[in-house]
Scaffold this motif. Structure first.
Motif, PDB file in Angstrom:
ATOM      1  N   SER A 176       0.838  -1.194   0.000  1.00 53.15           N
ATOM      2  CA  SER A 176       0.000   0.000   0.000  1.00 53.15           C
ATOM      3  C   SER A 176       0.877   1.251   0.000  1.00 53.15           C
ATOM      4  O   SER A 176       2.091   1.176   0.163  1.00 53.15           O
ATOM      5  CB  SER A 176      -0.873   0.011   1.252  1.00 53.15           C
ATOM      6  N   VAL A 177       0.236   2.415  -0.181  1.00 48.22           N
ATOM      7  CA  VAL A 177       0.952   3.688  -0.154  1.00 48.22           C
ATOM      8  C   VAL A 177       1.711   3.814   1.158  1.00 48.22           C
ATOM      9  O   VAL A 177       2.889   4.184   1.188  1.00 48.22           O
ATOM     10  CB  VAL A 177      -0.033   4.864  -0.292  1.00 48.22           C
ATOM     11  N   ARG A 188      -2.915   1.498 -11.280  1.00 43.60           N
ATOM     12  CA  ARG A 188      -2.919   1.385  -9.837  1.00 43.60           C
ATOM     13  C   ARG A 188      -1.541   1.762  -9.265  1.00 43.60           C
ATOM     14  O   ARG A 188      -1.432   2.468  -8.261  1.00 43.60           O
ATOM     15  CB  ARG A 188      -3.275  -0.058  -9.426  1.00 43.60           C
ATOM     16  N   ARG A 238      -0.933   5.509  -9.424  1.00 48.83           N
ATOM     17  CA  ARG A 238      -1.628   6.204  -8.340  1.00 48.83           C
ATOM     18  C   ARG A 238      -0.919   5.985  -7.009  1.00 48.83           C
ATOM     19  O   ARG A 238      -0.773   6.892  -6.201  1.00 48.83           O
ATOM     20  CB  ARG A 238      -3.076   5.698  -8.242  1.00 48.83           C
ATOM     21  N   ARG A 239      -0.438   4.750  -6.802  1.00 51.16           N
ATOM     22  CA  ARG A 239       0.260   4.476  -5.541  1.00 51.16           C
ATOM     23  C   ARG A 239       1.508   5.343  -5.434  1.00 51.16           C
ATOM     24  O   ARG A 239       1.762   5.973  -4.402  1.00 51.16           O
ATOM     25  CB  ARG A 239       0.660   2.999  -5.446  1.00 51.16           C
ATOM     26  N   GLU A 240       2.295   5.408  -6.499  1.00 46.06           N
ATOM     27  CA  GLU A 240       3.527   6.179  -6.449  1.00 46.06           C
ATOM     28  C   GLU A 240       3.235   7.658  -6.209  1.00 46.06           C
ATOM     29  O   GLU A 240       3.936   8.321  -5.457  1.00 46.06           O
ATOM     30  CB  GLU A 240       4.327   5.986  -7.740  1.00 46.06           C
TER      31      GLU A 240
END
Lengths: 472, 472
Positions: A298-299, B375, B378-380
């Motif tokens: 996850s982030v 995905r 967006r996480r990065e």
């Protein structure tokens, strides 16, 4: 298929699956994924059994990774016993855990019983203690003992990665007896490429490759054809070291022995290939300042794993900034210095990371050792000086013309030479020293090398300028 | 050996050699190297035959690399036919060429005749055309044809790496016939783990693993136990792609077929492991801005291989410097900006290279594809924002206290946030785009990412400061 016969197709790997599930770039085809998604939504067991359950474990793993989280669990539930649990060894840890947590322990236990022990351990080792014990309790006695033994060995040891199923025979058997045994015994490992020779206490005496058995007459004794040079792997040995033994001696499989030299399992090349991949990946990730991250993290997890490295870098960045602040007065007078100083530091940083990359890799592959270290240090120093002269002159000329000032050109050229040399020496000595004191050079070299090139770069350039303009 | 029995030693790999030639750090023991050196100087053939000629090929390779250049050639000359040429496949290319160039072609030809074809090709492919032809001319006809065929396939193709010796039988043979054939035939490959099933025109029909033969009754037909799912590798296929097939299907060996589906050779896992290692090494070296360097390269060769990357970096460094020069007036007024600006650029550079490392690796292992790209992007971006807030605040507070100026603290905090976000987006989008257009993301990502973080960092920090102090 055509009349000319020219069009005969060479079968590509994917032809073996019921259909070609991969697109050209190696990802799962979007239309296949959509079909599977629809079948899951419709609970179309016929389609799933025919087109999904029959996939190779690694193909099934790729497909699972391409599905949505809820689709994954639905698929495994729908397939039930038809789902090949081995596929779970092919997916990201986070995805594996997510699926396993959503399955009843009884279903997991039933599936685990079907797996080779190394695959079973691979799935069990990530579970929490309670779930693991519950699953183990539902397995037959011998299976349970075997798995528990492997799980008792430390993480990342050969004992953890080994397969506990193997074929072992006494040395006095003949080749004929051995072949007959294999023909009659139902409970053989799923696949194997060598058999082991043991004494009554299970002490390892030697190994025989299968091709050796096949080319030997039936009456020959096993002890006459066994090889003693079999590189047994102690179960406690780190998997990385075990991989190096495989690589050095081109092994396909190797016996794993306990502290008394008794055969406890076999390590196979397919697991070793995974270890080699992981190790190479680890070095690359560490050099890039990232920890044991997975793409499915996850982030928050990814952010947390990257913060330590950035924190260390923050310290060295402020250290470099404080070097600059020593020369505040000079910069105030000659702003050109502020404009040019990042070039000196940056080029040095790149040259340093080149040397460091070569060094870290050579240490990892054991190409660099005390016999050639001195020669390589001299070479790197030579490369640093040579490139320092080349780029010093180049940058000196450009900067001189830009600011119409021959002094600035000369100062930046000299500073570049100094910093490229420092980069080369730092780039090789820092990893060597870290390795010498037992630290992993891949983890921490980069931060030290950058610190050296930043500080040397700013100090040489601004210091030289301050001195030069104060005397002229 | 002791009475308690506790001291029974587990044999380590090196125990299999006449003596333990490795020191603890994995390098050749200095005293052993000295003994060998003395034996070479004294032309002590007895010692060399007993202690050197009997080493495993990879141990011999390590020893050769640890010797002085003139000792290497003297050793190979002294041992003559007792020297195992396979060891040359285990040393650096530069060392291999140096040794081969100093040997008479007749001796090389004699030794090559003894090797497996894949090892022979490995040595021959680096020689210049004339030497190669002279050596080939001295080999027996069939051997020559085989080697020439492998050499005709492109470099780094499966056809180049394959072994042309294999066991192939017709489908109508029984298991018993097959075993009898292997018992009687003298000219089998040195080792093999599967046999192939072919039709009279050599077209590949299937494969049988040796363990399958051993557990099957003599009267069973081969066609009944052969597997069709054998992933034949087209000879023209790139070795990297072939390695991926091996990894995906956990193969030990695979048939190599020509464009008509005819069996021409076999690719084995030990060669594939080397390919996997090379590929991982290539990615790491390219990310570090180094080409196909070897540790034995000279100063001039190493310098030349590193200059292109440094040149590109020079361009981006001057680009970043010209961004700074836009704000000359502001820096002249507030020198603190010059002191702090490398922190903004440097931290961004590190954050960008973290993201880039993860991306490049995921692309190489095919973990990143169109199904999860969005995905991961967006996480990065999330990680960039989160770390931007954390480090922006941290640096803002430190800088504010250092220069006793809350404005500077706020400006650097904002600039950090912007640059960490730019680093994250650049770190993932740049390798993705390079991969999309067919470029190798490992080669060129770093330079673009650094350019983005340098330019954004300087522009955001100095631009914000200029605007803020002009309105306040």
């Amino acid at each position: 298929m055509t009349e000319t016969g020219e069009d005969i197709r060479v079968r590509s790997p994917a032809d073996d699956s019921p259909e070609d599930i991969y697109a050209e770039d190696g990802s799962i085809r979007t239309d296949f994924r959509a079909l599977v998604g629809a079948a899951i939504a419709d609970r179309d067991l016929l389609f799933l059994r025919q087109h999904v359950a029959r996939l190779h474990e690694s193909e099934l793993g790729d497909l699972i990774e391409a599905l949505q989280p809820d689709q994954r669990i639905a698929l495994v539930r729908l397939l039930g016993d038809d789902f090949d649990m081995t596929a779970l060894t092919e997916v990201d840890e986070a995805i594996r855990l997510q699926i396993v947590e959503h399955l009843p322990n009884a279903q997991i236990a039933a599936a685990i019983g079907e797996l080779d022990s190394d695959d079973a351990v691979y799935i069990l080792e990530d579970l929490d203690h309670e779930d693991r014990e519950e699953i183990l309790a539902q397995l037959p006695f011998t299976e349970r003992v075997r798995l528990r033994r492997a799980l008792d060995y430390p993480e990342s040891s050969a004992g953890r990665r080994m397969q506990t199923e193997f074929v072992a025979v006494p040395p006095f058997w003949t080749v004929g007896q051995t072949i007959d045994y294999m023909r009659d015994e139902a409970d053989l490992p799923e696949s194997f490429s060598q058999i082991f020779v043991i004494d009554p206490t299970f002490k390892l005496l030697g190994t025989v490759d299968l091709d050796r058995i096949l080319r030997t007459k039936r009456l020959e004794k096993i002890e006459a054809i066994m090889r003693e040079t079999s590189h047994p792997i102690p179960a406690e040995m780190d998997q990385e070291e075990a991989a190096q033994v495989f690589e050095q001696y081109d092994l396909l499989s190797a016996a794993v022995v306990d502290e008394n030299g008794r055969l406890v399992g076999v390590l196979t090349i397919d697991d070793v290939v995974d270890v080699i991949q992981e190790e190479a990946e680890e070095d690359l990730m560490r050099l890039g300042g990232v920890g044991d991250e997975e793409l499915s993290d996850s982030v928050r997890e990814a952010s947390r794993s990257r913060i330590p490295w950035l924190l260390v870098n923050l310290l060295t960045a402020f250290l470099a900034a404080s070097v600059i602040s020593l020369f505040e007065a000079t910069i105030e007078e000659i702003v050109a210095l502020a404009i040019l100083m990042p070039i000196v530091a940056g080029m040095g940083g790149n040259a340093g990371s080149q040397t460091m990359t070569v060094t870290v890799r050579a240490l990892a592959t054991r190409d660099l050792d005390i016999h050639n270290a001195w020669r390589v240090v001299r070479r790197e120093a030579g490369v640093g000086l040579l490139n320092g002269v080349v780029f010093g002159m180049l940058i000196g000329v450009i900067a001189g013309f830009w600011f119409q000032d021959v002094n600035i050109g000369g100062i930046i050229a000299t500073a570049m030479l100094i910093n490229m040399f420092a980069a080369a020496v730092g780039g090789i000595l820092i990893p060597l020293l870290l390795d010498k004191v037992g630290a992993d050079p891949a983890v921490s070299s980069a931060v030290f090398v950058t610190a050296v090139t930043d500080i040397t770069g700013f100090f040489a350039f601004l210091g030289l300028a301050t001195w030069w303009f104060s005397v002229h």
